[in-house]
Write an enzyme that holds these catalytic residues in place. Structure first.
Site, PDB file in Angstrom:
ATOM      1  N   THR A 145       0.721  -1.531  -0.095  1.00 29.08           N
ATOM      2  CA  THR A 145       0.138  -0.027   0.027  1.00 29.08           C
ATOM      3  C   THR A 145       0.857   1.282   0.170  1.00 29.08           C
ATOM      4  O   THR A 145       1.673   1.644   1.220  1.00 29.08           O
ATOM      5  CB  THR A 145      -0.946   0.074   1.206  1.00 29.08           C
ATOM      6  OG1 THR A 145      -1.800  -1.257   1.379  1.00 29.08           O
ATOM      7  CG2 THR A 145      -1.859   1.283   0.981  1.00 29.08           C
ATOM      8  N   LYS A 220      -7.109   1.992  -3.010  1.00 23.80           N
ATOM      9  CA  LYS A 220      -6.751   1.655  -1.828  1.00 23.80           C
ATOM     10  C   LYS A 220      -6.557   2.426  -0.461  1.00 23.80           C
ATOM     11  O   LYS A 220      -7.170   2.280   0.522  1.00 23.80           O
ATOM     12  CB  LYS A 220      -5.398   0.689  -1.859  1.00 23.80           C
ATOM     13  CG  LYS A 220      -4.862   0.376  -0.484  1.00 23.80           C
ATOM     14  CD  LYS A 220      -5.587  -0.801   0.020  1.00 23.80           C
ATOM     15  CE  LYS A 220      -5.061  -1.414   1.321  1.00 23.80           C
ATOM     16  NZ  LYS A 220      -5.867  -2.338   2.097  1.00 23.80           N
ATOM     17  N   LYS A 288      -0.171   5.375   8.406  1.00 23.38           N
ATOM     18  CA  LYS A 288       0.546   5.685   7.265  1.00 23.38           C
ATOM     19  C   LYS A 288      -0.576   5.843   6.233  1.00 23.38           C
ATOM     20  O   LYS A 288      -0.571   6.806   5.482  1.00 23.38           O
ATOM     21  CB  LYS A 288       1.280   4.505   6.861  1.00 23.38           C
ATOM     22  CG  LYS A 288       2.127   4.528   5.379  1.00 23.38           C
ATOM     23  CD  LYS A 288       1.648   3.612   4.485  1.00 23.38           C
ATOM     24  CE  LYS A 288       1.476   1.988   4.865  1.00 23.38           C
ATOM     25  NZ  LYS A 288       1.004   1.073   4.007  1.00 23.38           N
TER      26      LYS A 288
END
Ligand code: NDP
Ligand code: SSN
Length: 342
Positions: A145, A220, A288
């Site tokens: 990701t 995502k 994150k």
């Protein structure tokens, strides 16, 4: 050359498009490759990928993914920064590469499952990185990701070698990774997407092809932005219910039966009530993803005040030393009193 023995015929025949061309000259792709004329998200995985598969990054997600490929009969070569994590996979039959470069040089397609943009770039483009081992006829599939800029940067470096690139971040956590039930959010070279379809179907239950590089990362990040906010909101609800004298376990049950039901609440709620956070998705990665999602939102001047507030909570939780706990430990950030007095 090993053959991937698992074929998952999940795509009904009537949805399969007719091939319009085949992969240029590389024998490794000649059996297994189709280009589809439509923008449909599904490509047939009837043709098995028969080349050698590299896997870089054997953390919570990468290890079970590589394991599923090995169990399906694929010829897999693994590499991980901390070498000891390769050992269980070597025991299962994997080869070991001494660097990302060596893995990429010896494999036809190389997957990467790294922690964050920095590590994804370093493993792909750094010294002895995968790019150095890439070339025409090869493919690089980054399932980490990352943000849009990182996906595009890695794509650019891979493409300069003549190889193909697919970004393919996944929805689904540790258990879906173990069970081969991930959801792939792919974008990039359609030719590579089609050629690795049978591999994606070993690892996942569905796959979306979203067009140009960056769209996979964007999708995502949007999904995980929603997820991070949901978890923060759920945490508030659990704590509020307890403070007003309700049983938070009953709240979990009530939520599970109504319109806001989500597997995440049912799976993680009972442990959260017990202040237990066994790690499936590390909190540091959720923070994150929120950080990267906020950057994505800023890039298009989209207001995201709820995600911004949630991000602050995850930052607080990190400051409490909860980075490696499951992201459901964000609830601890709302129990500020006990932490402030610690
Ligand atoms: N866990 C989950 O539920 C999900 C995670 N993701 C995403 O997948 C990715 C991996 O997640 P997960 O497996 O949970 O993470 P882990 O933290 O368990 O694993 C991270 C991996 O990245 C490697 N790594 C970290 N920094 C570096 C570096 N500087 N150089 C080389 N390798 C490095 C680690 O190597 P080492 O072993 O040496 O530390 C390890 O292999 C992340 O991008 C995450 O956001 C996506 C969906 C679900
Ligand atoms: O990135 C992590 C996603 C976790 C999940 O989808 O359950």
């Amino acid at each position: 050359m090993a053959l991937c023995s698992t074929f998952c015929p999940r795509i009904p025949t009537y949805l399969r498009a007719k091939p319009i061309s085949s992969f240029p000259s590389n024998p490794l792709f000649s059996l297994s490759f189709k280009v589809y004329s439509s923008q449909a998200t599904d490509a047939s995985s009837q043709d098995k990928f028969t080349g050698r598969v590299g896997f870089l990054g054997l953390g919570i997600m990468g290890s079970p993914m590589a394991q599923n490929l090995i169990k399906a009969g694929c010829d897999v070569t693994v590499w991980n920064r901390t070498k000891s994590k390769c050992d269980p996979l070597i025991s299962l039959g994997a080869r070991h590469g001494s660097s990302p470069e060596e893995v990429a040089a010896n494999c036809d397609v190389t997957f990467a499952m790294l922690a964050d943009p920095e590590s994804a770039i370093d493993v792909a483009c750094g010294k002895n990185g995968a790019v150095s081992g890439m070339g025409p006829g090869k493919g690089y599939v980054d399932v980490s990701t990352v943000d849009v800029a990182t996906a595009k940067l890695i794509n650019g470096h891979i493409k300069e070698t003549g190889a193909l690139f697919l970004e393919a971040p996944v929805s689904g956590s540790k258990k879906p990774a173990e069970d081969g039930q991930l959801i792939f959010l792919t974008a990039g070279d359609r030719a590579l997407y089609d050629s690795v379809a049978s591999l994606l179907d070993i690892l996942g239950k569905s796959r979306f092809y979203l067009g140009e590089v960056g769209n996979g990362a964007a999708m995502k990040l949007v999904v995980n932005m929603i997820m991070g906010s949901m978890m923060a909101s759920f945490s508030e609800g659990l704590l509020l219910s307890k403070k007003v004298g309700l049983d938070p376990n009953v709240l979990v049950e009530v939520v599970s039966q109504g319109a806001i039901s989500a597997p995440m609440y049912s799976v993680k709620g009972p442990s959260m009530v017990k202040s237990q956070y066994p790690t499936a998705f590390p909190l540091k990665h959720q923070q994150k993803d929120l950080r990267l999602a906020l950057g994505l939102a800023e890039s298009v001047s989209q207001s995201t005040p709820i995600a911004a507030a949630a991000n602050e909570l995850y930052k607080v939780a990190k400051s409490y030393g909860l980075s490696d706990d499951d992201f459901s430990a964000v609830i601890e950030a709302l129990k500020a009193k006990s932490h402030n007095t610690a």
